[in-house]
Write a protein that holds these residues in place. Sequence first.
Motif: not given
Lengths: 300, 247
Positions: A203-215
């Motif tokens: 939860l700490i890493v997954g959602p944030a790196i997914t967002a990192y790919l897109l913004v």
Amino acid sequence: MLSPLLSPLAYEFIRNALIAGILVGILCPVVGTYLIVQRMTLLGNVIAHAVLPGLAIAHFLTIDILWGAFVSGLLSSFATNWIRAQTRIKVDAAMALTLASFFALGVILITRLESRLDLDAFLFGDILSVTVKDVWQTALITGVILLLVKLFYKELLFYTFDPLGAQAMGLPIQVINVGLMAAITLTIILGMKTVGVILVTSLIVGPAITAYLLVKELHQMMALGGLIGALSSVIGLYLSYFLDLPSGPAIALTVFGFFLLGLLLRPVCNLNRENSVGKKLGKKYRSQKSEVSQELEPDA
Amino acid sequence: MLEVSNLSVNYRGIRALDNISLTLSPRELVGLIGPNGAGKSTLIKAILGLVSFQGKVQFRGKPLRRQRQRVAYVPQRSQIDWDYPVTAWNVVMMALTPSIGWLREPDHRVKQAVSAALDRVDMLPLRHRQIGQLSGGQQQRVFLARALAQQADLFLMDEPFTGIDQKTEAIMLEVFADLKRKGKTLLVCSHEWGQALSRYDRLLLINRQLLANDRPQVVMTMENLHRAYGQSLQTTMGGNAMGFSFC
């Protein structure tokens, strides 16, 4: 059509779990963003395991385990930083040693103090046992940390992007660092209850790196990461309810599903971003058309 | 005026800088040169108070650490994570973080300062680009804009000429000339050789100690260079020896 989705809400423990899951799902990626941009994601894992001695002592002394875990987790981040600053040992090695040592101390303390701490719940989380009191505590801590991130956003951005530049300009980087570590530790403790120490990193890493790919900006990474985290908690809990799966792993795998979706969407988002930059430039700087088109081609 | 007196730095048991004293005056562009590991970046970091040191660093008669906002710092390229999710605009905005103040949002005046700084280095059209999507020269111009937006009096730059294109070099030299005219002081750490060094009013040649401190023509003698570079001089100069024509 909605009734199957609403039926779990008849149970109080599911309602509590959903609210706690949404709150932690928002908080973890917001704070995790700072770990990712500092290339310190493993520190989340270190703190998650290093809370064990504090949990054991707090449980033995019958004080709120939150505070025991908080002190222990914070000490582990200081220990990592101290080893890194005092020696030429690299941060990854310092983190690996700290993680193992604190965890070992925790296991020894649990044995010696004959604690009845539920290690299974600690390792894998037990979101379905979240009480109303836990929900209020989670809401309060989430609210305070999100408010602090909003209030000190520009200082945290500067510090995490260019710590030497921030220090050169007189920002109190030690205070900022301690504040950030405290926020990370509290977030991990809340996340532990939801998915357990092993999976809190998801939860700490997954959602944030997914967002990192897109913004392309930090605040966008936090906002999109928070949305993905909250959705992952809700979808994971429903999967757990309907398919009779353990809730922590169900949430963690939903996070991974969103990451795969992010990978697929990345080329589309990057293309749109390039087009919108191109349109804005074309409109505003038509007179400098040739120069702008030259600029749009990076010469590196 | 910047006054550095008897500055020494020890780093993990090694004497990285030994008893360095120097002064920098307003309207001066000073180059800081020396071999790899000579302590050039360490000297800049010590002046800025980023590493602990013995000695005194004063700016306009007062300790520099109490007036940090009057000093602008352009870090070495390798110090920056170019994949960080931040736009050129927000990098420049960082320069004004202390002046905006805690718990406050940037106002119109701040946005104008950022806009003017980006325009000065011809980067306004690309202000919404994530920094990793810019070329090396454009990235360096964004950091120069950050230093300009700070409206400092002393500029310390760590290898700003590394990996840049001709357009960026021309813009940087124009900006340096402007800053000099406005009475600012500039110290530039550099790996340049030959005629490029003649752009500086003064050169500081260091190798843990200050070996020479004078006009480029006086500093760039074979004797000084041998003292600084020793046996590695031939390798360092390579085919660039002709560039020494002004020595």
